[in-house]
Design an enzyme around this catalytic site. Structure first.
Site, mmCIF file in Angstrom:
data_model
loop_
_atom_site.group_PDB
_atom_site.id
_atom_site.type_symbol
_atom_site.label_atom_id
_atom_site.label_comp_id
_atom_site.label_asym_id
_atom_site.label_seq_id
_atom_site.Cartn_x
_atom_site.Cartn_y
_atom_site.Cartn_z
ATOM 1 C CB ILE A 60 34.379 -75.718 31.020
ATOM 2 C CG1 ILE A 60 35.312 -76.916 30.945
ATOM 3 C CG2 ILE A 60 33.434 -75.688 29.830
ATOM 4 C CD1 ILE A 60 36.207 -76.930 29.765
ATOM 5 C CB CYS A 61 33.116 -70.369 29.343
ATOM 6 S SG CYS A 61 31.849 -69.076 29.384
ATOM 7 C CB VAL A 62 29.307 -72.071 33.563
ATOM 8 C CG1 VAL A 62 29.051 -70.596 33.841
ATOM 9 C CG2 VAL A 62 28.083 -72.899 33.916
ATOM 10 C CB ALA B 251 29.798 -75.509 29.195
#
EC number: 2.8.1.-
Length: 128
Positions: free
Chosen positions: A77-79, A82
Site C-alpha cells: 500500500i502506498c504509505v 494511505a
C-alpha cells in the site's frame, strides 16, 4: 512469467479493483507468478479493515487478504496515499497519536520503491 499489478481504484464503487482481483486469480490459475500488488491513490481503500460489504456482495478486501495468505502475493500500500485517506498501521497510528489502526492484516505500508522494484523484477506490470 512474473507479473505485478497496480490497483488505483477503491474496493467498491468502480470496477478497477474487482477486475484486478479477477485478473490476479486468472494469472495464478494459468501458472504464472504474481509477485506483488501495489495499491495506489484510491486503491489504498482495498486495505481498509473497517469495510463491511452487504452479505450478498463479494468481500473484496478479504479476497486480497486470502490471495496473500494462500499464494504469498505481496500486498503493498502506498504509505503517502494511505495516510492521506486515513489508512494506518499500528506503527503510524502510534506515531500520529491515533487511537487505533485499520490496515487489514496481510497488507504492508510501502513507499514507491516497492513499485519500482516490482517494475524492475517482473516481466509485466499491469495497471487497473
Amino acid at each position: 512469467m512474473r507479473f505485478a499489478i497496480v490497483v488505483t481504484g477503491p474496493a467498491y464503487g468502480t470496477q478497477q479493483a474487482s477486475s484486478a482481483f479477477q485478473f490476479a486469480q486468472a494469472l495464478i490459475a494459468e501458472g504464472h507468478k504474481l509477485s506483488s500488488v501495489f495499491f495506489y491513490r484510491e486503491g489504498v481503500y482495498n486495505a481498509n479493515q473497517l469495510t463491511s460489504p452487504a452479505s450478498d456482495e463479494f468481500d473484496l478486501v478479504r479476497g486480497w487478504q486470502q490471495l496473500n495468505a494462500q499464494h504469498g502475493v505481496a500486498l503493498n500500500i502506498c504509505v503517502a496515499a494511505a495516510l492521506r485517506r486515513g489508512i494506518v498501521d499500528e506503527t503510524e497510528a502510534g506515531r500520529l497519536g491515533l487511537a487505533s489502526s485499520n490496515l487489514q492484516p496481510g497488507f504492508t505500508l510501502s513507499g514507491l520503491g516497492a513499485l519500482a522494484e516490482a517494475s524492475l523484477t517482473c516481466d509485466r506490470v499491469v495497471q487497473f
